[in-house]
Design a protein around this motif. Structure first.
Motif, mmCIF file in Angstrom:
data_model
loop_
_atom_site.group_PDB
_atom_site.id
_atom_site.type_symbol
_atom_site.label_atom_id
_atom_site.label_comp_id
_atom_site.label_asym_id
_atom_site.label_seq_id
_atom_site.Cartn_x
_atom_site.Cartn_y
_atom_site.Cartn_z
ATOM 1 N N HIS A 439 0.839 -1.202 0.000
ATOM 2 C CA HIS A 439 0.000 0.000 0.000
ATOM 3 C C HIS A 439 0.874 1.252 0.000
ATOM 4 C CE1 HIS A 439 -3.430 -2.556 0.976
ATOM 5 N NE2 HIS A 439 -2.634 -3.164 1.827
ATOM 6 N N CYS A 483 -4.234 5.241 1.932
ATOM 7 C CA CYS A 483 -3.607 4.467 0.876
ATOM 8 C C CYS A 483 -3.879 5.165 -0.443
ATOM 9 C CB CYS A 483 -4.175 3.054 0.853
ATOM 10 S SG CYS A 483 -3.520 2.082 -0.530
ATOM 11 N N ASN A 485 -3.816 3.739 -3.317
ATOM 12 C CA ASN A 485 -4.631 2.935 -4.233
ATOM 13 C C ASN A 485 -6.042 3.499 -4.102
ATOM 14 O OD1 ASN A 485 -6.618 0.924 -5.015
ATOM 15 N ND2 ASN A 485 -4.888 -0.470 -5.244
ATOM 16 N N HIS A 488 -8.718 1.287 -2.715
ATOM 17 C CA HIS A 488 -8.581 1.012 -1.283
ATOM 18 C C HIS A 488 -9.045 2.210 -0.466
ATOM 19 C CE1 HIS A 488 -5.235 -2.253 -1.844
ATOM 20 N NE2 HIS A 488 -6.335 -2.504 -2.528
ATOM 21 N N MET A 493 -9.624 2.733 3.399
ATOM 22 C CA MET A 493 -8.255 2.749 3.912
ATOM 23 C C MET A 493 -7.740 4.187 4.040
ATOM 24 S SD MET A 493 -5.061 0.365 2.721
ATOM 25 C CE MET A 493 -5.282 -1.138 3.646
HETATM 26 CU CU CU Z 1 -3.920 0.038 -0.394
#
Ligand code: CU
Ligand code: C2O
Length: 501
Positions: A439, A483, A485, A488, A493
């Motif tokens: 991550h 994170c 991403n 995510h 996250m």
């Molecule tokens: Cu992530």
């Protein structure tokens, strides 16, 4: 068309409470889990539900510096990726969007004209700006509604390579991203030409939108299950990043072009070229190399490092690396190979005559020495002054593909407890990754130091790895740690970092 006057935003700052923090996108995911609702049916994702926000301070440029003004129109666009034509969302109809360039100490005054069919904001990734300009809807500002305009005004204190993107839903995975380059008034130079290189993974307009991708991920029935099966097989030895991303992309782009018709950068043999490489992808870590050349890494996330040579380097989502190359004579492929995924992104650097390499060229440097952030040492100017931490907090990453929920400190955003710091403290962040994926952890408004002292705002944390970051709490406000991403982040996250009273 409603113009959102700054004056209307100058409301007193109110305390950010847990109850108020309900992430729209997360709200969706949560609803989906509890009640089986389709995520796509919910209103535009946002990151909080505050209705009053920090005031925009009155600012002026540093002595001798200037005001950089620009209007960005975020709107629907039909874009030619160098072959594939896609319907997407973009800034000023361009992918990447128009580059913003300033000098450290300048005041940026950027008006966003939202012609999208959805709420949006802009986050100025990596810039140590004041909280009210940070672009987090429901936390630092109200979302910019369709048909309205919003003015961001902030100082850019630190030179370096940055970028900007919305902080709403999965909009980053459309075409909504662009470089923000802050020049150093004291730049020692040492290069003859500069090339800004923006990497991306592309799906929008190829039969799916990023919202479709997120809906499929949260429904647990997407073809996008690369996270479980996408182990890397590139022959680089132990895959350092565990499972590859969650999304299968049909295209990888450099500066908005597919490899079949790459962007070509022209320079002269013997010139020293500075490459500013930005990973604007949503779900892809790349290995970057320039055929026939060694790279000298000089900066990471805008801040100086002790120059170090390598064949290639890894770059996670949200990271930036600056490298210098001493150009040979010929035509050279600049490749970005997605970790654990098929395909690649390509551009060409032409300093002489010769045929262009093909779309699938794979220079040997890709399989050579590949640098990571932990290999770097900070430039003296980038070091935080030595100091014992005053406080320590944990940032524990957890989650999995099914159900598609990603969390920090035991719960997704909106249900986790915001972190707190007091102004002036040296804060230690103990980041631990309890998942089988890597991550990229990004902190807003601050540039932290790794254990080595290297300054970054985004760092790759590998499966089951624990690292310690330190930051100087010198920028009061409510900030996101998340994170990078984007799926995510949307699935939870993220966590807030607030300054005490
Ligand atoms: Cu992530
Ligand atoms: Cu580029 Cu909150 O991120």
């Amino acid at each position: 068309m409603a113009y959102v006057h700054l004056a209307e935003q100058r409301t007193p700052m109110t305390r950010f409470t847990r109850r108020q923090v309900v992430l729209g996108g997360l709200g969706l995911a949560g609803t989906g889990l509890l009640g089986g609702c389709s995520p796509a049916s919910a209103p535009g994702p946002a990151h909080g539900t505050r209705t009053s926000f920090p005031a925009q301070p009155a600012l002026s440029p540093a002595p001798g510096r200037t005001v950089v003004e620009k209007t960005l129109t975020a709107g629907r666009a039909t874009v030619d990726l160098g072959g594939p034509r896609v319907e997407t969302w973009a800034y000023d109809q361009l992918i990447p969007g128009p580059e913003l360039r300033a000098t450290a100490g300048d005041l940026l005054r950027i008006t966003v004209d939202n012609q999208l069919p959805a709420d949006t904001t802009i986050h100025w990734h990596g810039i140590a700006l004041h909280n009210a300009a940070d672009g987090v809807p429901g936390m630092t500002q109200a979302p910019i509604t369709p048909g309205s305009r919003y003015e961001y005004e902030f100082l850019v204190p630190d030179p370096g390579t940055y970028f900007f993107h919305p902080h709403v839903g999965a909009q980053l995975d459309r075409g909504l991203y662009a470089p923000l380059i802050v020049d150093d008034p004291a730049e020692p130079g040492g290069y003859d030409a500069e090339w800004v290189v923006v990497l991306d993974d592309w799906v929008d307009g190829t039969g799916r939108t990023p919202d479709d991708v997120f809906a499929a991920l949260t429904a647990g029935n997407g073809s996008d299950s690369g996270g479980m099966g996408g182990m890397d097989h590139s022959g680089m030895g132990d895959p350092p990043f565990g499972n590859a991303g969650d999304v299968t992309y049909p295209h990888f782009l450099i500066n908005g072009r597919v490899p079949a018709t790459p962007e070509t950068f022209q320079a002269k043999p013997g010139q020293r070229v500075r490459l500013r490489v930005i990973n604007a992808a949503s779900d892809t870590i790349f290995t970057v190399a320039l055929g026939g050349h060694r790279l000298t890494v000089t900066h990471s996330d805008g801040f100086g490092v002790e120059p170090v040579e390598t064949d290639a380097f890894y770059i996670g989502m949200g990271e930036r690396y600056d490298v210098i190359v001493a150009l040979g004579d010929g035509v050279f492929p600049l490749v970005a190979v997605p970790f654990g995924k098929d395909g690649q992104a390509l551009a060409l650097l032409r300093s002489g005559s010769g045929p262009a390499p093909g779309a699938s060229v794979r220079p040997s440097e890709v399989d050579g020495q590949i640098l990571q952030a932990s290999d770097l040492r900070p430039a003296q100017s980038a070091r935080l002054p030595q100091r014992q931490p005053d406080a320590s907090v944990q940032v524990q990453l957890s989650g999995q593909m099914s159900p598609y929920v990603w969390a920090i400190n035991g719960a997704p955003f909106g249900r986790n407890t915001p972190l707190e710091v007091s102004a002036g403290q040296r804060l230690q962040l103990r980041v631990s990754n309890r998942t089988m994926m890597t991550h990229p952890v990004h902190v807003h408004g601050h540039t932290f130091a790794l254990a080595s002292g290297v300054r970054k705002d985004t760092v790759l944390v590998r499966p089951m790895e624990a690292i310690t970051l330190e930051l100087q709490a010198d920028n009061p406000g409510e900030w996101m740690i998340h994170c990078h991403n984007i799926y995510h982040a949307e699935a939870g996250m993220m966590i807030a970092l607030g300054y005490r009273g």
